[in-house]
Design a protein around this motif. Structure first.
Motif, PDB file in Angstrom:
ATOM      1  N   PRO A 151      13.237 -53.510   7.326  1.00 47.98           N
ATOM      2  CA  PRO A 151      12.940 -54.156   8.617  1.00 47.98           C
ATOM      3  C   PRO A 151      12.688 -55.642   8.396  1.00 47.98           C
ATOM      4  O   PRO A 151      12.188 -56.028   7.347  1.00 47.98           O
ATOM      5  CB  PRO A 151      11.668 -53.452   9.080  1.00 47.98           C
ATOM      6  CG  PRO A 151      11.572 -52.195   8.290  1.00 47.98           C
ATOM      7  CD  PRO A 151      12.243 -52.489   6.979  1.00 47.98           C
TER       8      PRO A 151
ATOM      9  N   TYR B 260      11.088 -59.064   8.256  1.00 41.60           N
ATOM     10  CA  TYR B 260       9.769 -59.688   8.371  1.00 41.60           C
ATOM     11  C   TYR B 260       9.821 -61.008   7.642  1.00 41.60           C
ATOM     12  O   TYR B 260       8.934 -61.358   6.882  1.00 41.60           O
ATOM     13  CB  TYR B 260       8.686 -58.751   7.817  1.00 41.60           C
ATOM     14  CG  TYR B 260       7.306 -59.053   8.351  1.00 41.60           C
ATOM     15  CD1 TYR B 260       7.098 -59.222   9.720  1.00 41.60           C
ATOM     16  CD2 TYR B 260       6.213 -59.165   7.508  1.00 41.60           C
ATOM     17  CE1 TYR B 260       5.845 -59.505  10.214  1.00 41.60           C
ATOM     18  CE2 TYR B 260       4.949 -59.438   7.992  1.00 41.60           C
ATOM     19  CZ  TYR B 260       4.778 -59.620   9.358  1.00 41.60           C
ATOM     20  OH  TYR B 260       3.514 -59.897   9.859  1.00 41.60           O
TER      21      TYR B 260
ATOM     22  N   LEU C  15       3.962 -52.615  22.682  1.00 39.93           N
ATOM     23  CA  LEU C  15       3.111 -52.376  21.526  1.00 39.93           C
ATOM     24  C   LEU C  15       3.128 -53.621  20.647  1.00 39.93           C
ATOM     25  O   LEU C  15       4.171 -54.009  20.117  1.00 39.93           O
ATOM     26  CB  LEU C  15       3.678 -51.178  20.764  1.00 39.93           C
ATOM     27  CG  LEU C  15       2.708 -50.379  19.929  1.00 39.93           C
ATOM     28  CD1 LEU C  15       1.683 -49.689  20.828  1.00 39.93           C
ATOM     29  CD2 LEU C  15       3.477 -49.332  19.137  1.00 39.93           C
ATOM     30  N   ILE C  16       1.970 -54.236  20.508  1.00 39.73           N
ATOM     31  CA  ILE C  16       1.847 -55.516  19.820  1.00 39.73           C
ATOM     32  C   ILE C  16       0.724 -55.418  18.806  1.00 39.73           C
ATOM     33  O   ILE C  16      -0.284 -54.799  19.069  1.00 39.73           O
ATOM     34  CB  ILE C  16       1.521 -56.628  20.842  1.00 39.73           C
ATOM     35  CG1 ILE C  16       2.694 -56.812  21.789  1.00 39.73           C
ATOM     36  CG2 ILE C  16       1.156 -57.922  20.140  1.00 39.73           C
ATOM     37  CD1 ILE C  16       2.343 -57.597  23.015  1.00 39.73           C
ATOM     38  N   GLY C  17       0.871 -56.065  17.662  1.00 44.42           N
ATOM     39  CA  GLY C  17      -0.251 -56.055  16.730  1.00 44.42           C
ATOM     40  C   GLY C  17       0.200 -56.225  15.308  1.00 44.42           C
ATOM     41  O   GLY C  17       1.380 -56.230  15.020  1.00 44.42           O
TER      42      GLY C  17
ATOM     43  N   PHE D 138      -1.380 -54.325  12.889  1.00 46.41           N
ATOM     44  CA  PHE D 138      -2.232 -53.279  12.328  1.00 46.41           C
ATOM     45  C   PHE D 138      -1.369 -52.299  11.543  1.00 46.41           C
ATOM     46  O   PHE D 138      -1.348 -51.120  11.810  1.00 46.41           O
ATOM     47  CB  PHE D 138      -2.972 -52.591  13.463  1.00 46.41           C
ATOM     48  CG  PHE D 138      -3.711 -53.567  14.330  1.00 46.41           C
ATOM     49  CD1 PHE D 138      -5.010 -53.943  14.024  1.00 46.41           C
ATOM     50  CD2 PHE D 138      -3.096 -54.154  15.424  1.00 46.41           C
ATOM     51  CE1 PHE D 138      -5.680 -54.867  14.800  1.00 46.41           C
ATOM     52  CE2 PHE D 138      -3.768 -55.074  16.195  1.00 46.41           C
ATOM     53  CZ  PHE D 138      -5.060 -55.437  15.887  1.00 46.41           C
ATOM     54  N   GLU D 139      -0.651 -52.845  10.569  1.00 46.79           N
ATOM     55  CA  GLU D 139       0.331 -52.014   9.895  1.00 46.79           C
ATOM     56  C   GLU D 139      -0.281 -50.793   9.236  1.00 46.79           C
ATOM     57  O   GLU D 139       0.379 -49.795   9.011  1.00 46.79           O
ATOM     58  CB  GLU D 139       1.110 -52.817   8.843  1.00 46.79           C
ATOM     59  CG  GLU D 139       2.163 -53.711   9.425  1.00 46.79           C
ATOM     60  CD  GLU D 139       1.605 -55.036   9.872  1.00 46.79           C
ATOM     61  OE1 GLU D 139       0.368 -55.175   9.873  1.00 46.79           O
ATOM     62  OE2 GLU D 139       2.386 -55.922  10.222  1.00 46.79           O
TER      63      GLU D 139
ATOM     64  N   PHE E 289      -2.504 -48.815  10.363  1.00 47.45           N
ATOM     65  CA  PHE E 289      -3.021 -47.796  11.260  1.00 47.45           C
ATOM     66  C   PHE E 289      -1.930 -46.909  11.822  1.00 47.45           C
ATOM     67  O   PHE E 289      -0.819 -47.360  12.077  1.00 47.45           O
ATOM     68  CB  PHE E 289      -3.785 -48.447  12.406  1.00 47.45           C
ATOM     69  CG  PHE E 289      -4.943 -49.274  11.939  1.00 47.45           C
ATOM     70  CD1 PHE E 289      -5.811 -48.794  10.954  1.00 47.45           C
ATOM     71  CD2 PHE E 289      -5.169 -50.536  12.460  1.00 47.45           C
ATOM     72  CE1 PHE E 289      -6.882 -49.567  10.512  1.00 47.45           C
ATOM     73  CE2 PHE E 289      -6.243 -51.305  12.013  1.00 47.45           C
ATOM     74  CZ  PHE E 289      -7.102 -50.817  11.044  1.00 47.45           C
ATOM     75  N   ASP E 290      -2.287 -45.674  12.056  1.00 47.20           N
ATOM     76  CA  ASP E 290      -1.378 -44.769  12.739  1.00 47.20           C
ATOM     77  C   ASP E 290      -1.598 -44.850  14.243  1.00 47.20           C
ATOM     78  O   ASP E 290      -2.694 -45.167  14.713  1.00 47.20           O
ATOM     79  CB  ASP E 290      -1.636 -43.324  12.296  1.00 47.20           C
ATOM     80  CG  ASP E 290      -0.888 -43.008  11.013  1.00 47.20           C
ATOM     81  OD1 ASP E 290      -0.116 -43.861  10.549  1.00 47.20           O
ATOM     82  OD2 ASP E 290      -1.092 -41.905  10.486  1.00 47.20           O
ATOM     83  N   ILE E 291      -0.544 -44.560  14.955  1.00 47.73           N
ATOM     84  CA  ILE E 291      -0.612 -44.441  16.400  1.00 47.73           C
ATOM     85  C   ILE E 291      -0.733 -42.965  16.737  1.00 47.73           C
ATOM     86  O   ILE E 291       0.011 -42.146  16.182  1.00 47.73           O
ATOM     87  CB  ILE E 291       0.676 -44.999  17.030  1.00 47.73           C
ATOM     88  CG1 ILE E 291       0.742 -46.498  16.831  1.00 47.73           C
ATOM     89  CG2 ILE E 291       0.770 -44.627  18.491  1.00 47.73           C
ATOM     90  CD1 ILE E 291       2.119 -47.058  17.047  1.00 47.73           C
TER      91      ILE E 291
ATOM     92  N   GLY F 270       8.213 -51.538  21.059  1.00 46.69           N
ATOM     93  CA  GLY F 270       7.658 -52.335  19.972  1.00 46.69           C
ATOM     94  C   GLY F 270       8.085 -53.786  20.133  1.00 46.69           C
ATOM     95  O   GLY F 270       9.206 -54.067  20.544  1.00 46.69           O
TER      96      GLY F 270
ATOM     97  N   SER G 273       8.305 -57.480  18.163  1.00 48.89           N
ATOM     98  CA  SER G 273       8.181 -58.236  16.907  1.00 48.89           C
ATOM     99  C   SER G 273       8.453 -59.712  17.178  1.00 48.89           C
ATOM    100  O   SER G 273       9.455 -60.263  16.737  1.00 48.89           O
ATOM    101  CB  SER G 273       9.167 -57.689  15.866  1.00 48.89           C
ATOM    102  OG  SER G 273      10.493 -57.774  16.345  1.00 48.89           O
TER     103      SER G 273
END
Lengths: 337, 337, 337, 337
Positions: free
Chosen positions: A107, A109, A259-261, A263-264, A266-268, A284, A286
């Motif tokens: 992905p 980044y 969905l923004i953040g 918080f890699e 963390f699980d949703i 999502g 980005s």
């Protein structure tokens, strides 16, 4: 050969952040030398200093991705800018328009202040493609807040969300993306609900135009009550983790959750029933591409939107700026040169 | 006064399912009397019989939502149909086009064989608005499979997913929605990856045109390998629960995951990183509207798509049909009258 | 230093078209040296030779925009291709994705074989950004037909038109764009109506899959009859001039007309009533961007679409190829090297 | 039995317009009795009185399509409204959402005050489906202007045009649709250019928020100059006839032109070159559907948009109202009851 002072680390850990000097090369073909006037910080910048976020950093590493500055010199073949032009950086260099970069296994980044060098430096030399003209109506500090936080909110609400007047928009929190979301939504005639655990921050958000100020506890019920059960047409879901469950309960039939953040870790988690029955779109986000940043810049000029800056620090005070970021800001933190 | 035989329960529990007789009223203004020729079953029908799914059932309750039949008589003011016309039912009566019904607090779940009476009956009397013309190229049994399973796949892939030739589509499993997904995707020139834990079912899927037959274990890696890391442009996520995590790893940058299922009891869990970095769209799917069903019907006729029926049972054999559903079907189970 | 033979003119006028030799430079940074295997012709190429179409041609001028070839050498920094790769050119260099180039006063018309040099040459040296990987399933002659005619049809029907199975599509004529339109529409499950004044060409179109073969006279009535008055969901309007009036009468309520052609001299005339009452979308099409060409290439491979070539000529026979173009072709004319 | 006074003609010709009395029936199942408070006029109403516009009028014919009123009584089965509710009419009864009505041969033009009876009557009895809740922030006269002129501008700019802040929008003229276009565009943060041949009307438009006031002569050059050649992202083309040529010259690359008007007799003429090179979307607009009117109503409430009324007349003064319409109005003409 020009010398630039820049903040950098020579190994992971924010405690090693120091002002160092570096040589600034001449711009090659297609490149520009830009003198920084202001840099804004994102929470991500702190994480990169702390743990590198898995990125292939080269040391000394200069942090930060968002800057405003003045073109000092241009290399051969540069056509979009000339010396003296006011510019801002783009967060994901090379993402011009349309489809995103990278692939499913890798992905994308590749951002400034991460995969690419950062901008907390008196001068940078980057390809002209990595810049966009700054808004005419903002000073450098304000302009520096657009490339990441501003574009994220714009990309969520407008480029993908296609907001229209009368839409009911929930913005979670009062950080940089959230306040841009509030201002962009109001500029399009939306009705905005903002959540915070701080009564004082809610009051400040009200002064920025928020229609409904909601305590973080119980915001879902409040949104349903205030909309006569219609729910929220668009939710900027910034909390991450279990927050999506709340958003799915608050979202309107056929509504949208962005969905923004960062918080890699963390699980949703979310219940399936409202996802299936209300058929929302969960998108999502980005940040976004350069064309959308150009659209956003002209919207800022057209609507006189003024980014909210919670703290302005001098170049020498970068450590104080990071400390402010750590405490939590109402809007953005900027370092001025 | 006409008498119809119909399968019904007088209390929750599939063991009470019996053939009973009921009087059939004359169609009032706007209504039609339709003689059923075939009814197809969905997994949801079994859940409604077992536990009511929280719906306000009236007893005796007739199950099932999907039927094909012949218009026998029309009430005053009916304009879209006339006696003799071949029709199929719509899953969500009153959802004509565009925006969904209901609101955020009361998500819409007003379907036939749930909130409304079911169709496992020799005759039904419903408003004309609840019907759509049957495809010309299908028999009644095949036509009866379109209103829920067929439309769900069409709504996900085409109405919201806007699939195009060359897209890489993952279909999970070989149930009714999955096989429609496979056939619809192939009719639009897509490249289809299908997953199953059964080698025999995969072989049958290959005969239907699936390009890649993948064991359920390790399908994500296989998709990444077979697409040279591009990933899947669209995934029909039917597994629910933790399956979304796999789909997020397999999805292409900017791709789409359609969330389908009746697994209301289960939570969805997923990692945030691919959701943020690849910026996919995750779209809940709640079947679809009547206009899309009309579009799908004409697509079926234009492409000669033949729904896959794993078992055809006589009207007397409804219990055997439900038992087949319980064992898991390759495609659809139909009861013929 | 390599020498390439190439067809060129030293002044406006097709009669001056000759094979001349030219030196081929080494590829600079970001460039590639590509050996041409095939070039396909467009009607536009003829107009450029005749009158320059107002473009700033440099003489000797090499015509043609569409080629397929093999990468022979790459300059520094080239990442997307390596020597030996099979590639095709893009019609509008620099148009990568999303928004079009140019502005309202200076509409973009910066194409190969016009603003930029053409490709009717044994070798070309262009930036890597100007190329796309060739389809694996086509030979060089077939692949060379995609950049202009193929992409135009794809951009109209799929990228902007979002065609779906069952849609009723009218294709006007049997030229290059029209036959690609027919094939692309069939690959997506559409029902295709094709018009021509030649019974023999209609018969050939039928063999390619056209569902309805319509004489050019009276095609509007025939479409209305054959669709039970529904009309056409999408019309590829290639005739220009007064043809739009016919298309507006044939188009479905809310349908789409793609306006295609190089008839810059002609005016469009149309009645306002169907434009207002049926609310169609009339979309100008100016070929398309590179990302869409990449999408089209993979669709060609996924669906085994074979471009229709009416005449293949040797490199020495370019004059014969242009003469064939002049007479009107069923599909495309290609020059093989 | 209630008696309603209403304006009607007993034969074509506006000179026969008289107040007559008519019996008002009780509302049947699904219908409502609504007491009119205000009716707004459209130019179309004048044309219907003059020549019937080819519509199947029944005499005595009551003109006008747009009203605001109070629900007095509801028939059986009415669920969306109750007595006392404030409502406005919909222009195209039965068009709820999504796809338009009618077919290619019989374009839909089934409006109130045309195919259906008009509303210039103290009471009307219509199905509940033909009404929408009135905005809370408007009086009856203002609310009555939304169903045709207001919705047309909203449907063009927002529902199909998806306007965003910073877009450059050209509005032609200062009639009802034009001024709604101006106000809706400003409510979404757009930059608005308005054209008129009257300096006084331009000045009034400036007070409503128009950013650029342009004389009708030479507006295209002015738009190009003021936008640094970018051109207009969206043009509300209300002039019809040869005006489209101007709009095609002024439109941005990839921009949008909404074609609006009742000029059925006139032909549209336009040059092909900008249509092909700039690839704009030209979209016919036929008012819009009920769901969009509901969206617009809530946008009016959220943004405090106040429709511009150039003249308010008493019920007795309908002839004066039509005379004002004939002279040309700045915004809307309303008859209050």
């Amino acid at each position: 050969m020009k010398i630039a002072r820049q903040w950098s680390i020579s190994a992971l850990g924010p405690e090693g952040l120091r002002i160092r000097e570096a040589e600034v090369p001449q711009p090659s073909a297609g490149e520009m030398l830009v003198r920084a006037e202001a840099v804004s910080l994102n929470f991500r910048d702190k994480l990169v200093l702390e743990n590198g976020m898995g990125l292939p950093l080269e040391f000394p590493f200069v942090p930060a991705s968002d800057m405003a500055g003045i073109v000092e010199a241009v290399g051969a073949g540069v056509t979009r800018f000339k010396p003296g032009d006011r510019v801002i950086s783009t967060f994901s260099p090379g993402r011009i328009d349309g489809k995103g970069l990278g692939d499913a296994r890798h992905p994308p980044y590749k951002t400034l202040g991460g995969y690419h060098p950062g901008v907390l430096s008196e001068y940078v030399v980057f390809p002209e493609d990595w810049f966009v003209a700054a808004p005419e109506t903002l000073d450098a500090a304000e302009a520096s807040t657009l490339p990441c936080a501003g574009l994220t909110a714009w990309f969520a609400l407008i480029e993908t969300g296609r907001l229209r007047a009368g839409d009911k928009v929930v913005v979670q929190g009062t950080g940089g993306v959230a306040l841009f979301g509030l201002q962009i939504a109001k500029a399009h005639g939306a009705e905005v609900f903002i959540t915070s655990s701080s009564a004082e921050k809610l009051e400040r958000a009200g002064k920025l135009g928020a229609d409904h100020l909601l305590s973080r506890d119980g915001w879902v019920e409040r949104v349903l009550d205030l909309t006569a059960d219609h729910g929220a047409d668009h939710i900027l879901e910034i909390a991450g983790g279990p927050g999506l469950a709340h958003s799915l309960n608050a979202v309107a039939v056929g509504g949208r959750i962005s969905l923004i953040g960062v918080f890699e870790g963390f699980d949703i988690t979310a219940p399936a029933a409202p996802f299936l029955l209300k058929a929302p779109t969960v998108q999502g986000i980005s940040v976004g591409h350069r064309r959308a940043l150009e659209d956003f810049v002209r919207a800022v000029d057209a609507t006189a939107l003024k980014p909210v800056i919670d703290g302005r620090y001098g170049f020498q005070e970068a450590d104080k700026a990071f400390a402010h970021l750590d405490r939590g800001a109402f809007g953005k933190i900027v370092i001025e040169f």
